[in-house]
Design a protein around this motif. Structure first.
Motif, PDB file in Angstrom:
ATOM      1  N   THR A 133       0.852  -1.180   0.000  1.00 43.58           N
ATOM      2  CA  THR A 133       0.000   0.000   0.000  1.00 43.58           C
ATOM      3  C   THR A 133       0.891   1.235   0.000  1.00 43.58           C
ATOM      4  O   THR A 133       2.102   1.149   0.243  1.00 43.58           O
ATOM      5  CB  THR A 133      -0.909   0.042   1.242  1.00 43.58           C
ATOM      6  OG1 THR A 133      -0.091   0.212   2.399  1.00 43.58           O
ATOM      7  CG2 THR A 133      -1.771  -1.204   1.355  1.00 43.58           C
ATOM      8  N   LEU A 134       0.310   2.373  -0.252  1.00 46.74           N
ATOM      9  CA  LEU A 134       1.074   3.618  -0.234  1.00 46.74           C
ATOM     10  C   LEU A 134       1.733   3.825   1.125  1.00 46.74           C
ATOM     11  O   LEU A 134       2.921   4.160   1.215  1.00 46.74           O
ATOM     12  CB  LEU A 134       0.178   4.808  -0.578  1.00 46.74           C
ATOM     13  CG  LEU A 134       0.832   6.190  -0.507  1.00 46.74           C
ATOM     14  CD1 LEU A 134       2.011   6.279  -1.471  1.00 46.74           C
ATOM     15  CD2 LEU A 134      -0.185   7.272  -0.787  1.00 46.74           C
TER      16      LEU A 134
ATOM     17  N   ASN B  15      11.630   0.906  13.060  1.00 51.05           N
ATOM     18  CA  ASN B  15      11.806   1.038  14.504  1.00 51.05           C
ATOM     19  C   ASN B  15      10.622   1.693  15.196  1.00 51.05           C
ATOM     20  O   ASN B  15      10.654   1.913  16.401  1.00 51.05           O
ATOM     21  CB  ASN B  15      13.066   1.845  14.807  1.00 51.05           C
ATOM     22  CG  ASN B  15      14.309   1.150  14.297  1.00 51.05           C
ATOM     23  OD1 ASN B  15      14.415  -0.066  14.391  1.00 51.05           O
ATOM     24  ND2 ASN B  15      15.225   1.904  13.728  1.00 51.05           N
ATOM     25  N   VAL B  16       9.589   2.028  14.448  1.00 54.56           N
ATOM     26  CA  VAL B  16       8.406   2.666  15.009  1.00 54.56           C
ATOM     27  C   VAL B  16       7.286   1.632  15.078  1.00 54.56           C
ATOM     28  O   VAL B  16       7.035   0.921  14.111  1.00 54.56           O
ATOM     29  CB  VAL B  16       7.957   3.861  14.126  1.00 54.56           C
ATOM     30  CG1 VAL B  16       6.682   4.484  14.660  1.00 54.56           C
ATOM     31  CG2 VAL B  16       9.073   4.879  14.033  1.00 54.56           C
ATOM     32  N   PRO B  17       6.597   1.516  16.228  1.00 54.50           N
ATOM     33  CA  PRO B  17       5.494   0.554  16.324  1.00 54.50           C
ATOM     34  C   PRO B  17       4.453   0.806  15.228  1.00 54.50           C
ATOM     35  O   PRO B  17       4.042   1.937  14.997  1.00 54.50           O
ATOM     36  CB  PRO B  17       4.900   0.816  17.704  1.00 54.50           C
ATOM     37  CG  PRO B  17       6.003   1.469  18.474  1.00 54.50           C
ATOM     38  CD  PRO B  17       6.811   2.234  17.472  1.00 54.50           C
ATOM     39  N   GLY B  18       4.080  -0.243  14.525  1.00 53.03           N
ATOM     40  CA  GLY B  18       3.095  -0.122  13.448  1.00 53.03           C
ATOM     41  C   GLY B  18       3.701   0.334  12.149  1.00 53.03           C
ATOM     42  O   GLY B  18       3.010   0.538  11.172  1.00 53.03           O
ATOM     43  N   GLY B  19       4.995   0.515  12.101  1.00 54.91           N
ATOM     44  CA  GLY B  19       5.641   1.033  10.887  1.00 54.91           C
ATOM     45  C   GLY B  19       6.442  -0.005  10.163  1.00 54.91           C
ATOM     46  O   GLY B  19       7.621   0.124   9.916  1.00 54.91           O
ATOM     47  N   GLY B  20       5.822  -1.049   9.761  1.00 59.07           N
ATOM     48  CA  GLY B  20       6.522  -2.000   8.909  1.00 59.07           C
ATOM     49  C   GLY B  20       7.006  -3.121   9.662  1.00 59.07           C
ATOM     50  O   GLY B  20       7.215  -4.168   9.670  1.00 59.07           O
TER      51      GLY B  20
ATOM     52  N   TRP C  31       6.543   3.953   4.715  1.00 60.72           N
ATOM     53  CA  TRP C  31       7.257   3.451   5.893  1.00 60.72           C
ATOM     54  C   TRP C  31       8.538   2.729   5.494  1.00 60.72           C
ATOM     55  O   TRP C  31       9.572   2.856   6.140  1.00 60.72           O
ATOM     56  CB  TRP C  31       6.367   2.527   6.724  1.00 60.72           C
ATOM     57  CG  TRP C  31       5.472   3.270   7.665  1.00 60.72           C
ATOM     58  CD1 TRP C  31       4.119   3.336   7.601  1.00 60.72           C
ATOM     59  CD2 TRP C  31       5.855   4.059   8.785  1.00 60.72           C
ATOM     60  NE1 TRP C  31       3.632   4.122   8.612  1.00 60.72           N
ATOM     61  CE2 TRP C  31       4.688   4.582   9.359  1.00 60.72           C
ATOM     62  CE3 TRP C  31       7.078   4.394   9.364  1.00 60.72           C
ATOM     63  CZ2 TRP C  31       4.688   5.407  10.477  1.00 60.72           C
ATOM     64  CZ3 TRP C  31       7.085   5.215  10.483  1.00 60.72           C
ATOM     65  CH2 TRP C  31       5.907   5.711  11.015  1.00 60.72           C
ATOM     66  N   ALA C  32       8.485   1.946   4.425  1.00 61.05           N
ATOM     67  CA  ALA C  32       9.665   1.199   3.988  1.00 61.05           C
ATOM     68  C   ALA C  32      10.781   2.126   3.519  1.00 61.05           C
ATOM     69  O   ALA C  32      11.960   1.786   3.623  1.00 61.05           O
ATOM     70  CB  ALA C  32       9.280   0.227   2.883  1.00 61.05           C
ATOM     71  N   SER C  33      10.430   3.307   3.020  1.00 57.48           N
ATOM     72  CA  SER C  33      11.446   4.223   2.523  1.00 57.48           C
ATOM     73  C   SER C  33      12.058   5.097   3.616  1.00 57.48           C
ATOM     74  O   SER C  33      13.100   5.700   3.411  1.00 57.48           O
ATOM     75  CB  SER C  33      10.862   5.127   1.440  1.00 57.48           C
ATOM     76  OG  SER C  33       9.926   6.026   2.016  1.00 57.48           O
ATOM     77  N   LEU C  34      11.426   5.127   4.802  1.00 53.37           N
ATOM     78  CA  LEU C  34      11.954   5.933   5.905  1.00 53.37           C
ATOM     79  C   LEU C  34      13.043   5.164   6.650  1.00 53.37           C
ATOM     80  O   LEU C  34      12.888   3.972   6.921  1.00 53.37           O
ATOM     81  CB  LEU C  34      10.825   6.290   6.883  1.00 53.37           C
ATOM     82  CG  LEU C  34       9.718   7.173   6.324  1.00 53.37           C
ATOM     83  CD1 LEU C  34       8.603   7.316   7.352  1.00 53.37           C
ATOM     84  CD2 LEU C  34      10.261   8.528   5.921  1.00 53.37           C
ATOM     85  N   PRO C  35      14.129   5.835   6.986  1.00 52.73           N
ATOM     86  CA  PRO C  35      15.205   5.126   7.682  1.00 52.73           C
ATOM     87  C   PRO C  35      14.802   4.649   9.070  1.00 52.73           C
ATOM     88  O   PRO C  35      15.371   3.696   9.588  1.00 52.73           O
ATOM     89  CB  PRO C  35      16.329   6.160   7.749  1.00 52.73           C
ATOM     90  CG  PRO C  35      15.695   7.476   7.515  1.00 52.73           C
ATOM     91  CD  PRO C  35      14.441   7.223   6.713  1.00 52.73           C
TER      92      PRO C  35
END
Length: 69
Positions: A50-51, A64-69, A56-60
């Motif tokens: 999904t967008l 490491n963020v809950p719910g972010g991948g 999220w996948a492109s953020l470094p």
């Protein structure tokens, strides 16, 4: 695709030489443009993510963020 004001009709071939696959300066000719767009979208594969997942996948820090991948 180029949708231009009528005064740009004389530049249609310059737009085509620059890569435009469709040119129109008339709202009445939106049918052929819609067909070009429909054909293109029919050939585009569905994304495997999904967008939000792609962002999220492109953020470094996304993993490491809950719910972010």
């Amino acid at each position: 695709a180029v949708v231009a004001a009528r005064e740009f009709v004389r530049y249609e071939w310059q737009f085509r030489e620059a890569g435009a696959v469709h040119f129109t300066a008339s709202p009445r000719q939106s049918g052929p443009l819609a067909e070009v767009i429909s054909r293109h979208l029919a050939n585009v594969p569905s994304p495997s993510q999904t967008l939000a997942e792609r962002i999220w996948a492109s953020l470094p820090w996304g993993e490491n963020v809950p719910g972010g991948g």
